[in-house]
Design a protein around this motif. Structure first.
Motif, PDB file in Angstrom:
ATOM      1  N   UNK A 120       4.235  -5.831 -12.547  1.00 22.42           N
ATOM      2  CA  UNK A 120       3.544  -4.623 -12.990  1.00 22.42           C
ATOM      3  C   UNK A 120       3.938  -3.415 -12.150  1.00 22.42           C
ATOM      4  N   UNK A 121       3.913  -3.549 -10.827  1.00 21.84           N
ATOM      5  CA  UNK A 121       4.100  -2.398  -9.951  1.00 21.84           C
ATOM      6  C   UNK A 121       5.523  -2.242  -9.431  1.00 21.84           C
ATOM      7  N   UNK A 122       6.294  -3.285  -9.406  1.00 22.41           N
ATOM      8  CA  UNK A 122       7.654  -3.204  -8.896  1.00 22.41           C
ATOM      9  C   UNK A 122       7.686  -3.400  -7.385  1.00 22.41           C
ATOM     10  N   UNK A 123       8.852  -3.773  -6.878  1.00 26.83           N
ATOM     11  CA  UNK A 123       8.957  -4.093  -5.449  1.00 26.83           C
ATOM     12  C   UNK A 123       8.819  -2.875  -4.533  1.00 26.83           C
ATOM     13  N   UNK A 124       9.125  -1.687  -5.009  1.00 29.78           N
ATOM     14  CA  UNK A 124       9.028  -0.497  -4.145  1.00 29.78           C
ATOM     15  C   UNK A 124       7.588  -0.028  -3.976  1.00 29.78           C
ATOM     16  N   UNK A 125       6.753  -0.285  -4.946  1.00 34.19           N
ATOM     17  CA  UNK A 125       5.376   0.215  -4.921  1.00 34.19           C
ATOM     18  C   UNK A 125       4.418  -0.737  -4.209  1.00 34.19           C
ATOM     19  N   UNK A 126       4.739  -2.025  -4.143  1.00 42.41           N
ATOM     20  CA  UNK A 126       3.819  -3.004  -3.555  1.00 42.41           C
ATOM     21  C   UNK A 126       3.480  -2.732  -2.093  1.00 42.41           C
ATOM     22  N   UNK A 182      -0.322  -2.176  -0.727  1.00 40.63           N
ATOM     23  CA  UNK A 182      -0.881  -2.999   0.341  1.00 40.63           C
ATOM     24  C   UNK A 182      -1.408  -2.158   1.490  1.00 40.63           C
ATOM     25  N   UNK A 183      -0.657  -1.136   1.851  1.00 41.82           N
ATOM     26  CA  UNK A 183      -1.092  -0.241   2.935  1.00 41.82           C
ATOM     27  C   UNK A 183      -2.364   0.501   2.530  1.00 41.82           C
ATOM     28  N   UNK A 184      -2.416   0.982   1.305  1.00 43.15           N
ATOM     29  CA  UNK A 184      -3.607   1.691   0.831  1.00 43.15           C
ATOM     30  C   UNK A 184      -4.818   0.757   0.801  1.00 43.15           C
ATOM     31  N   UNK A 185      -4.609  -0.484   0.373  1.00 46.62           N
ATOM     32  CA  UNK A 185      -5.710  -1.452   0.344  1.00 46.62           C
ATOM     33  C   UNK A 185      -6.192  -1.752   1.761  1.00 46.62           C
ATOM     34  N   UNK A 186      -5.268  -1.888   2.699  1.00 48.64           N
ATOM     35  CA  UNK A 186      -5.637  -2.128   4.091  1.00 48.64           C
ATOM     36  C   UNK A 186      -6.431  -0.978   4.683  1.00 48.64           C
ATOM     37  N   UNK A 187      -5.998   0.242   4.399  1.00 47.05           N
ATOM     38  CA  UNK A 187      -6.728   1.415   4.891  1.00 47.05           C
ATOM     39  C   UNK A 187      -8.125   1.487   4.292  1.00 47.05           C
ATOM     40  N   UNK A 188      -8.235   1.173   3.019  1.00 49.88           N
ATOM     41  CA  UNK A 188      -9.534   1.195   2.358  1.00 49.88           C
ATOM     42  C   UNK A 188     -10.475   0.166   2.972  1.00 49.88           C
ATOM     43  N   UNK A 189      -9.972  -1.043   3.201  1.00 54.38           N
ATOM     44  CA  UNK A 189     -10.803  -2.089   3.810  1.00 54.38           C
ATOM     45  C   UNK A 189     -11.212  -1.709   5.230  1.00 54.38           C
TER      46      UNK A 189
END
Length: 62
Positions: free
Chosen positions: A18-24, A28-35
């Motif tokens: 869905x997102x492609x290898x460049x976007x993952x 992941x970084x955005x999810x980590x910052x959110x958590x």
């Protein structure tokens, strides 16, 4: 019900498609910052609650 290894691999493959290898990595970084922010916010709320209880106990002693 915990997710098995097969389920985790399937989720990773679907996310890659869905997102492609460049976007993952960015996701992941955005999810980590959110958590991290959520953890800090909830810790702050717990600290505020403890402070309020301590203040209440001090006021009752006086």
């Amino acid at each position: 019900m915990p997710l098995g290894v097969g389920s985790m691999i399937l989720i990773a493959l679907v996310a890659l498609l869905i997102f492609g290898p460049k976007k993952l990595p960015e996701l992941g970084k955005a999810a980590g910052n959110t958590l991290r922010e959520f953890k800090n916010a909830t810790k702050g709320l717990a600290d505020d609650e403890e402070d309020a209880k301590k203040n209440e106990k001090l006021e009752n002693k006086q």
